[in-house]
Design an enzyme around this catalytic site. Structure first.
Site, PDB file in Angstrom:
ATOM      1  N   CYS A  94      33.562  33.066  30.470  1.00  0.00           N
ATOM      2  CA  CYS A  94      32.453  33.333  31.496  1.00  0.00           C
ATOM      3  C   CYS A  94      31.144  33.662  30.834  1.00  0.00           C
ATOM      4  O   CYS A  94      30.908  34.508  30.129  1.00  0.00           O
ATOM      5  CB  CYS A  94      32.885  34.636  32.408  1.00  0.00           C
ATOM      6  SG  CYS A  94      31.742  35.030  33.612  1.00  0.00           S
ATOM      7  N   CYS A 113      28.753  36.463  32.415  1.00  0.00           N
ATOM      8  CA  CYS A 113      29.136  37.919  31.945  1.00  0.00           C
ATOM      9  C   CYS A 113      29.089  38.146  30.450  1.00  0.00           C
ATOM     10  O   CYS A 113      28.722  39.094  30.166  1.00  0.00           O
ATOM     11  CB  CYS A 113      30.735  37.957  32.097  1.00  0.00           C
ATOM     12  SG  CYS A 113      31.264  36.741  33.240  1.00  0.00           S
ATOM     13  N   ASP A 114      29.081  37.256  29.541  1.00  0.00           N
ATOM     14  CA  ASP A 114      28.956  37.435  28.255  1.00  0.00           C
ATOM     15  C   ASP A 114      27.843  36.881  27.408  1.00  0.00           C
ATOM     16  O   ASP A 114      27.632  37.156  26.424  1.00  0.00           O
ATOM     17  CB  ASP A 114      30.579  37.032  27.705  1.00  0.00           C
ATOM     18  CG  ASP A 114      31.438  37.772  28.127  1.00  0.00           C
ATOM     19  OD1 ASP A 114      32.688  37.128  28.294  1.00  0.00           O
ATOM     20  OD2 ASP A 114      31.460  38.808  28.590  1.00  0.00           O
TER      21      ASP A 114
HETATM   22  C1  LIG Z   1      35.783  36.606  31.105  1.00  0.00           C
HETATM   23  C2  LIG Z   1      35.201  36.988  32.550  1.00  0.00           C
HETATM   24  C3  LIG Z   1      34.132  37.813  32.614  1.00  0.00           C
HETATM   25  C4  LIG Z   1      33.858  37.981  34.037  1.00  0.00           C
HETATM   26  N1  LIG Z   1      32.493  38.738  34.037  1.00  0.00           N
HETATM   27  C5  LIG Z   1      32.312  39.002  35.272  1.00  0.00           C
HETATM   28  C6  LIG Z   1      30.915  39.828  35.374  1.00  0.00           C
HETATM   29  O1  LIG Z   1      30.301  40.407  34.576  1.00  0.00           O
HETATM   30  N2  LIG Z   1      30.516  40.070  36.729  1.00  0.00           N
HETATM   31  C7  LIG Z   1      31.131  39.626  37.806  1.00  0.00           C
HETATM   32  O2  LIG Z   1      30.678  39.704  38.946  1.00  0.00           O
HETATM   33  N3  LIG Z   1      32.299  38.899  37.632  1.00  0.00           N
HETATM   34  C8  LIG Z   1      32.691  38.548  36.586  1.00  0.00           C
HETATM   35  N4  LIG Z   1      33.622  37.639  36.272  1.00  0.00           N
HETATM   36  C9  LIG Z   1      34.391  37.193  37.584  1.00  0.00           C
HETATM   37  C10 LIG Z   1      35.190  38.249  38.011  1.00  0.00           C
HETATM   38  O3  LIG Z   1      35.835  38.944  37.260  1.00  0.00           O
HETATM   39  C11 LIG Z   1      36.098  37.707  39.199  1.00  0.00           C
HETATM   40  O4  LIG Z   1      35.495  36.848  40.196  1.00  0.00           O
HETATM   41  C12 LIG Z   1      36.899  38.973  39.964  1.00  0.00           C
HETATM   42  O5  LIG Z   1      37.810  39.565  38.923  1.00  0.00           O
HETATM   43  C13 LIG Z   1      37.791  38.295  41.145  1.00  0.00           C
HETATM   44  O6  LIG Z   1      38.947  39.036  41.576  1.00  0.00           O
HETATM   45  P1  LIG Z   1      40.091  38.827  42.062  1.00  0.00           P
HETATM   46  O7  LIG Z   1      40.643  40.219  42.843  1.00  0.00           O
HETATM   47  O8  LIG Z   1      39.924  37.932  43.115  1.00  0.00           O
HETATM   48  O9  LIG Z   1      40.788  38.179  40.999  1.00  0.00           O
HETATM   49  P2  LIG Z   1      41.144  38.875  39.598  1.00  0.00           P
HETATM   50  O10 LIG Z   1      40.308  39.588  39.100  1.00  0.00           O
HETATM   51  O11 LIG Z   1      41.651  37.477  38.955  1.00  0.00           O
HETATM   52  O12 LIG Z   1      42.756  39.629  40.045  1.00  0.00           O
HETATM   53  C14 LIG Z   1      43.892  38.879  40.413  1.00  0.00           C
HETATM   54  C15 LIG Z   1      44.952  39.652  39.961  1.00  0.00           C
HETATM   55  O13 LIG Z   1      46.188  39.281  40.709  1.00  0.00           O
HETATM   56  C16 LIG Z   1      47.106  39.505  39.610  1.00  0.00           C
HETATM   57  N5  LIG Z   1      48.289  38.680  39.813  1.00  0.00           N
HETATM   58  C17 LIG Z   1      48.345  37.211  39.824  1.00  0.00           C
HETATM   59  N6  LIG Z   1      49.188  36.755  40.065  1.00  0.00           N
HETATM   60  C18 LIG Z   1      50.166  37.669  40.508  1.00  0.00           C
HETATM   61  C19 LIG Z   1      51.420  37.634  40.600  1.00  0.00           C
HETATM   62  N7  LIG Z   1      52.383  36.518  40.949  1.00  0.00           N
HETATM   63  N8  LIG Z   1      52.240  39.086  41.070  1.00  0.00           N
HETATM   64  C20 LIG Z   1      51.369  39.956  40.910  1.00  0.00           C
HETATM   65  N9  LIG Z   1      50.150  39.976  40.509  1.00  0.00           N
HETATM   66  C21 LIG Z   1      49.599  38.993  40.324  1.00  0.00           C
HETATM   67  C22 LIG Z   1      46.710  39.362  38.131  1.00  0.00           C
HETATM   68  O14 LIG Z   1      47.402  40.019  37.217  1.00  0.00           O
HETATM   69  C23 LIG Z   1      45.268  40.188  38.583  1.00  0.00           C
HETATM   70  O15 LIG Z   1      45.265  41.510  38.200  1.00  0.00           O
HETATM   71  C24 LIG Z   1      34.294  37.562  35.179  1.00  0.00           C
HETATM   72  C25 LIG Z   1      35.320  36.550  34.905  1.00  0.00           C
HETATM   73  C26 LIG Z   1      36.007  36.366  33.692  1.00  0.00           C
HETATM   74  C27 LIG Z   1      37.041  35.524  33.626  1.00  0.00           C
END
Ligand SMILES: Cc1cc2nc3c(=O)[nH]c(=O)nc-3n(C[C@H](O)[C@H](O)[C@H](O)COP(=O)(O)OP(=O)(O)OC[C@H]3O[C@@H](n4cnc5c(N)ncnc54)[C@H](O)[C@@H]3O)c2cc1C
Length: 310
Positions: free
Chosen positions: A119, A122-123
């Site tokens: 990302c 982010c980094d």
């Molecule tokens: C390296 C990186 C850095 C980032 N930095 C930033 C930033 O600085 N600022 C920003 O705004 N956004 C950032 N983002 C983007 C941001 O993190 C995501 O948009 C946000 O976390 C999405 O949230 P979410 O809840 O949709 O999914 P996620 O954060 O991906 O959470 C999904 C969760 O579901 C769980 N899960 C998945 N499948 C299953 C299953 N079968 N059973 C049980 N649990 C399950 C996973 O373990 C995870 O905890 C970054 C992304 C990455 C990859």
């Protein structure tokens, strides 16, 4: 976690099934500098705040890996888990995010967060004045390579073919950027680092000439695709060409009562702000859905105790 907080505030019995620690990609992010109200916060710290906020309103967090979500004939849902416990509820909010597709090479896991990133937003700021590499040939790789030149002094865009898949406009901007060097027909085979555990060198190979060489770089950004975690949903749910779930404005999917929020959903961008926003909408929509169910036919809730949103 945002959805859980709002469901809790809606007086719904709410359970969050999470396979790991709460926080998702926030746990893979060293620092968050773009979440309103928190100018500089560690990813895990923000995750903890989200979790305790949801718990404050009664949401239950269970460490479970969901293996299958299915809709039953009576309209309710079942979630199977690896532990064998089956969770039932009249409505489900899927927030399983996605998974960046990895290179799968030596050093990638070892230096994750220490030079290896998925990302740029982010980094990128951690690589001010550095020489870094971006791997990929699609829109994300080209866009992020261009974006990263606002920090890095030199960006190598390493692509395994001799033609980019990115849109022409993005390619034009890329080729006009003096800080970017294209490396065609090349794959990264290993990521090496120093005693501090930081990336210092990439071992690459030209797939046409088979010539192997080293590229000195302190960072490598991998943009070879993202896979939404939608495979656990049984049956068809409308999705886009990349597999992201399609929803309406209330985050409801093509399956009534199944809502999707965050990175798992088809949308323009994927950030913590957008995920939290989606979670809010999905929770409020789920509450309305439950009320409509109750009002329509007074369907008894298929729950162990009281109303559930999973
Ligand atoms: C390296 C990186 C850095 C980032 N930095 C930033 C930033 O600085 N600022 C920003 O705004 N956004 C950032 N983002 C983007 C941001 O993190 C995501 O948009 C946000 O976390 C999405 O949230 P979410 O809840 O949709 O999914 P996620 O954060 O991906 O959470 C999904 C969760 O579901 C769980 N899960 C998945 N499948 C299953 C299953 N079968 N059973 C049980 N649990 C399950 C996973 O373990 C995870 O905890 C970054 C992304 C990455 C990859």
């Amino acid at each position: 976690m945002t959805a859980a907080m709002y469901c809790g505030r809606g007086m719904l019995r709410t359970v969050v099934l999470e396979r790991g620690l709460s926080g998702g990609e926030l746990l893979n992010t060293e620092v968050i500098e773009d979440y309103p109200g928190f100018e500089h916060i560690l990813g895990w710290e923000l995750a903890q705040k989200f979790e305790s906020h949801a718990k404050k309103f009664g949401a239950e967090f269970l460490q479970e890996t969901v293996t299958c979500v299915r809709k039953l004939d009576d309209g309710s849902f079942e979630a199977d888990t690896e532990s064998g416990t089956v969770y039932r509820a009249p409505t489900v909010i899927l927030t399983a995010g996605g998974t960046p597709i990895k290179l799968g090479i030596p050093g990638e896991l070892k230096y994750a967060g220490k030079g290896v990133s998925y990302c740029a937003v982010c980094d990128g700021a951690f690589f001010k004045g550095d020489t870094i590499a971006v791997v990929g040939g699609g829109d994300a790789a080209v866009e992020e390579a261009d974006f990263l030149t606002r920090y890095a002094e030199r960006v190598y865009l390493i692509h395994r073919r001799d033609e980019l898949r990115a849109s022409k406009i993005l390619q034009k901007r890329l080729f006009e950027n003096p800080k970017i060097t294209m490396i065609w027909d090349t794959v990264v085979e290993e990521i090496e680092g120093d005693a501090q555990g930081l990336v210092t060198n990439l071992k690459v190979r030209d797939v046409k000439t088979q010539e192997a060489r080293d590229i000195a770089a302190t960072g490598i950004f991998v943009f070879i695709g993202f896979r939404p975690n939608t495979g656990i949903v049984e049956g068809h749910v409308d999705h886009d060409e990349m597999g992201y779930m399609l929803t309406d404005f209330s985050m409801e999917t093509s399956v009534k009562g199944l809502f999707a929020a965050g990175d798992v959903r088809a949308q323009l961008t994927r950030q913590v702000t957008t995920a939290a926003g989606d979670g809010t909408t999905a929770a409020i929509a789920a509450e309305k859905y439950l009320k409509a169910l109750k009002d329509k036919v007074g369907v008894p809730m298929i729950v162990r105790t009281g109303g559930y949103a999973v």
